[in-house]
Structure formats: structure tokens, C-alpha cells
Scaffold this motif. Structure first.
Motif, mmCIF file in Angstrom:
data_model
loop_
_atom_site.group_PDB
_atom_site.id
_atom_site.type_symbol
_atom_site.label_atom_id
_atom_site.label_comp_id
_atom_site.label_asym_id
_atom_site.label_seq_id
_atom_site.Cartn_x
_atom_site.Cartn_y
_atom_site.Cartn_z
ATOM 1 N N TYR A 96 49.768 -0.381 -8.394
ATOM 2 C CA TYR A 96 49.746 -0.838 -7.080
ATOM 3 C C TYR A 96 51.390 -0.936 -6.877
ATOM 4 C CZ TYR A 96 44.829 -1.496 -6.154
ATOM 5 O OH TYR A 96 43.747 -0.876 -6.216
ATOM 6 N N GLU A 97 52.092 -1.330 -7.883
ATOM 7 C CA GLU A 97 53.719 -1.294 -7.868
ATOM 8 C C GLU A 97 54.455 0.155 -7.649
ATOM 9 O OE1 GLU A 97 55.095 -3.306 -11.337
ATOM 10 O OE2 GLU A 97 53.951 -5.034 -10.738
ATOM 11 N N GLN A 98 53.529 1.308 -7.742
ATOM 12 C CA GLN A 98 54.054 2.454 -7.582
ATOM 13 C C GLN A 98 53.952 3.085 -5.956
ATOM 14 O OE1 GLN A 98 55.313 4.406 -10.281
ATOM 15 N NE2 GLN A 98 54.856 2.518 -11.303
ATOM 16 N N ILE A 99 53.354 1.967 -5.164
ATOM 17 C CA ILE A 99 53.174 2.376 -3.653
ATOM 18 C C ILE A 99 53.769 1.184 -2.736
ATOM 19 C CG2 ILE A 99 51.188 3.742 -3.942
ATOM 20 C CD1 ILE A 99 49.522 1.164 -3.089
ATOM 21 N N GLN A 100 53.838 1.516 -1.663
ATOM 22 C CA GLN A 100 54.323 0.782 -0.493
ATOM 23 C C GLN A 100 53.476 0.858 0.572
ATOM 24 O OE1 GLN A 100 57.104 -1.667 -0.323
ATOM 25 N NE2 GLN A 100 55.900 -2.099 1.504
ATOM 26 N N VAL A 101 52.828 -0.071 0.985
ATOM 27 C CA VAL A 101 52.151 0.009 2.246
ATOM 28 C C VAL A 101 52.963 -0.037 3.572
ATOM 29 C CG1 VAL A 101 50.036 -1.108 3.541
ATOM 30 C CG2 VAL A 101 50.161 -1.089 1.052
ATOM 31 N N SER A 102 52.826 0.888 4.332
ATOM 32 C CA SER A 102 53.829 1.056 5.637
ATOM 33 C C SER A 102 52.829 0.876 6.829
ATOM 34 C CB SER A 102 54.408 2.382 5.516
ATOM 35 O OG SER A 102 53.544 3.446 5.586
ATOM 36 N N GLY A 103 51.612 0.833 6.596
ATOM 37 C CA GLY A 103 50.567 0.483 7.960
ATOM 38 C C GLY A 103 49.357 -0.037 7.482
ATOM 39 N N TYR A 104 48.668 -0.576 8.042
ATOM 40 C CA TYR A 104 47.416 -1.195 7.966
ATOM 41 C C TYR A 104 46.657 -1.384 9.285
ATOM 42 C CZ TYR A 104 43.625 -4.186 5.770
ATOM 43 O OH TYR A 104 42.535 -4.452 5.320
ATOM 44 N N ARG A 105 45.754 -0.514 9.716
ATOM 45 C CA ARG A 105 45.130 -0.686 10.925
ATOM 46 C C ARG A 105 43.661 -0.846 10.763
ATOM 47 N NH1 ARG A 105 46.251 4.162 14.781
ATOM 48 N NH2 ARG A 105 44.035 4.017 14.431
ATOM 49 N N ASP A 106 43.060 -1.812 11.554
ATOM 50 C CA ASP A 106 41.568 -2.097 11.561
ATOM 51 C C ASP A 106 41.054 -1.116 12.671
ATOM 52 O OD1 ASP A 106 39.091 -3.230 11.680
ATOM 53 O OD2 ASP A 106 39.543 -5.194 12.285
ATOM 54 N N LEU A 107 40.146 -0.181 12.305
ATOM 55 C CA LEU A 107 39.510 0.878 13.008
ATOM 56 C C LEU A 107 38.282 0.453 13.730
ATOM 57 C CD1 LEU A 107 40.462 3.985 10.900
ATOM 58 C CD2 LEU A 107 41.585 2.987 12.566
ATOM 59 N N ALA A 108 37.364 -0.202 12.941
ATOM 60 C CA ALA A 108 36.029 -0.732 13.395
ATOM 61 C C ALA A 108 35.568 -1.629 12.184
ATOM 62 C CB ALA A 108 35.224 0.779 13.417
ATOM 63 N N SER A 109 34.767 -2.397 13.100
ATOM 64 C CA SER A 109 33.911 -3.482 12.244
ATOM 65 C C SER A 109 32.534 -3.624 12.556
ATOM 66 C CB SER A 109 34.680 -4.865 12.543
ATOM 67 O OG SER A 109 33.947 -6.045 11.800
ATOM 68 N N MET A 110 31.776 -3.649 11.883
ATOM 69 C CA MET A 110 30.012 -3.571 12.064
ATOM 70 C C MET A 110 29.297 -4.373 11.334
ATOM 71 S SD MET A 110 29.965 0.507 10.997
ATOM 72 C CE MET A 110 31.518 0.413 11.170
ATOM 73 N N PRO A 111 28.059 -4.905 11.361
ATOM 74 C CA PRO A 111 27.504 -5.516 10.248
ATOM 75 C C PRO A 111 26.840 -4.830 9.487
ATOM 76 C CG PRO A 111 26.364 -5.427 12.601
ATOM 77 C CD PRO A 111 27.534 -4.839 12.899
ATOM 78 N N GLY A 112 26.590 -5.245 8.317
ATOM 79 C CA GLY A 112 25.978 -4.512 7.220
ATOM 80 C C GLY A 112 24.591 -4.821 7.156
ATOM 81 N N PRO A 113 23.905 -3.872 6.406
ATOM 82 C CA PRO A 113 22.207 -4.083 6.177
ATOM 83 C C PRO A 113 21.949 -5.271 5.514
ATOM 84 C CG PRO A 113 23.290 -2.646 4.648
ATOM 85 C CD PRO A 113 24.398 -2.990 5.412
ATOM 86 N N ASP A 114 22.599 -6.004 4.706
ATOM 87 C CA ASP A 114 22.386 -7.052 4.259
ATOM 88 C C ASP A 114 23.096 -8.476 4.596
ATOM 89 O OD1 ASP A 114 24.704 -6.291 3.002
ATOM 90 O OD2 ASP A 114 24.314 -6.536 1.033
ATOM 91 N N GLY A 115 23.584 -8.363 5.911
ATOM 92 C CA GLY A 115 24.254 -9.615 6.188
ATOM 93 C C GLY A 115 25.943 -9.532 5.967
ATOM 94 N N SER A 116 26.036 -8.552 5.425
ATOM 95 C CA SER A 116 27.465 -8.136 4.830
ATOM 96 C C SER A 116 28.056 -7.846 6.263
ATOM 97 C CB SER A 116 27.775 -7.132 3.770
ATOM 98 O OG SER A 116 27.060 -6.194 4.235
ATOM 99 N N VAL A 117 29.342 -7.398 6.214
ATOM 100 C CA VAL A 117 30.272 -7.070 7.225
ATOM 101 C C VAL A 117 31.205 -5.993 6.818
ATOM 102 C CG1 VAL A 117 32.053 -7.577 8.966
ATOM 103 C CG2 VAL A 117 30.295 -9.205 8.623
ATOM 104 N N LEU A 118 30.940 -4.687 7.456
ATOM 105 C CA LEU A 118 31.737 -3.577 7.007
ATOM 106 C C LEU A 118 32.873 -3.522 8.042
ATOM 107 C CD1 LEU A 118 28.928 -1.066 6.614
ATOM 108 C CD2 LEU A 118 29.737 -2.644 4.850
ATOM 109 N N ARG A 119 34.161 -3.215 7.377
ATOM 110 C CA ARG A 119 35.439 -2.946 8.315
ATOM 111 C C ARG A 119 36.039 -1.487 7.865
ATOM 112 N NH1 ARG A 119 40.537 -7.100 9.284
ATOM 113 N NH2 ARG A 119 40.828 -6.609 7.175
ATOM 114 N N GLU A 120 36.056 -0.938 8.686
ATOM 115 C CA GLU A 120 36.844 0.451 8.516
ATOM 116 C C GLU A 120 38.505 0.304 8.691
ATOM 117 O OE1 GLU A 120 36.244 4.637 7.202
ATOM 118 O OE2 GLU A 120 34.767 2.914 7.337
ATOM 119 N N ILE A 121 39.231 0.697 7.664
ATOM 120 C CA ILE A 121 40.609 0.556 7.619
ATOM 121 C C ILE A 121 41.500 1.794 7.432
ATOM 122 C CG2 ILE A 121 42.533 -0.644 6.316
ATOM 123 C CD1 ILE A 121 40.698 -2.592 7.814
ATOM 124 N N GLN A 122 42.537 1.735 8.078
ATOM 125 C CA GLN A 122 43.245 3.089 7.872
ATOM 126 C C GLN A 122 44.575 2.163 7.164
ATOM 127 O OE1 GLN A 122 43.888 6.471 10.428
ATOM 128 N NE2 GLN A 122 46.035 5.877 10.438
#
Length: 163
Positions: A96-122
């Protein structure tokens, strides 16, 4: 007034009084039941709102840790069962030290099948060695643990797609 009429009239008054008395107590019981239901729904809604607020705070903290390159901090938000099953080594963290995160976007969020929450990220990532930038899509899976009363993410993003 004849005696039979007086008896008949008295029973009518007694029946009317009994009906009024019963309907008043029935109304009171119905109102009490409605009040109890409203209180239980309100407390359930407040608990759900509190749980959602905790999820929002944890997701914000996790995304901030990823954006700022604090992968050890982000690792502390990974489900303890996952951390125990597949612990991260120093070599894993050094990747992880080999990379630099230059952007983090939350694209979508939806409920999962078992009460979990799924969040699509770019996530936009720059390789520190080659200075090349690329975009990675990632699905975060958040699970609520009632024992710890906390939301946990299923793992860190895999920027190398298993390589």
C-alpha cells in the motif's frame, strides 16, 4: 306508570349505562394500545436512525483513512473476524506504500441481502514508482455486529486485483 313499565324502563337505562361504560373502557383500551404501538415504533425508528448514523460515521472515517493513505487505520475498521482469519503482514502493508490515493468517490449505496450495506466506490490511484494513474472500482461490504454494536467493513480494497 305501571310497575311493568317502570321495570322495563329501568332495564333500558341500565343497559344504556352498561353499554356506555363498556364502550368508554373499550375506547380507553384501544387508545392505550395505539399509544403503546406508537411508542414502540418510535423507539424502533430512533434505534434505526442511531444505527444509520454510526454507519455514516464509520464510512466517513474509513474513507478518510483510505484517502490519506492510512491503511493501518483503515485496517482497524475491518471486521475482527476477517482480521483474525487473514491477518495483514508488513509486506502486505508495504504494498500500500507503493500507491497514492488521489480520489475516492462514493458512487452508490444499497442494502445487502443479509442486513449488510453495500457501497460502490471508485478510487483513483497513482503508482508512486511509475507515476501512472488508474481508476479502481470497489464494492465495500459493511456488516453490523450486535455484540460490539459497531459496523465493520469486509476488507481493504484490492488495488492489484489479486496479483
Amino acid at each position: 306508570m305501571p310497575a311493568a313499565a317502570a321495570r322495563h324502563s329501568g332495564s333500558r337505562m341500565q343497559t344504556r349505562f352498561t353499554r356506555t361504560r363498556l364502550s368508554a373502557s373499550m375506547r380507553f383500551m384501544a387508545q392505550l394500545l395505539i399509544a403503546l404501538l406508537l411508542v414502540s415504533f418510535a423507539s424502533g425508528a430512533m434505534a434505526a436512525k442511531k444505527k444509520r448514523g454510526l454507519l455514516d460515521r464509520n464510512q466517513y472515517s474509513y474513507s478518510a483513512a483510505i484517502r490519506w493513505g492510512d491503511f493501518e487505520g483503515a485496517w482497524s475498521m475491518v471486521d475482527p473476524k476477517v482480521r483474525e482469519k487473514t491477518p495483514m503482514t508488513d509486506l502486505d502493508f508495504s504494498r500500500y506504500e507503493q500507491i497514492q490515493v488521489s480520489g475516492y468517490r462514493d458512487l452508490a449505496s444499497m442494502p445487502g441481502p443479509d442486513g449488510s450495506v453495500l457501497r460502490e466506490i471508485q478510487i483513483e490511484v497513482i503508482n508512486r514508482n511509475t507515476l501512472s494513474q488508474r481508476r479502481v472500482r470497489y464494492t465495500e461490504i459493511w456488516r453490523y455486529d450486535p455484540e460490539t454494536k459497531n459496523w465493520w467493513v469486509a476488507g481493504l480494497p484490492d488495488f492489484w486485483q489479486g496479483k
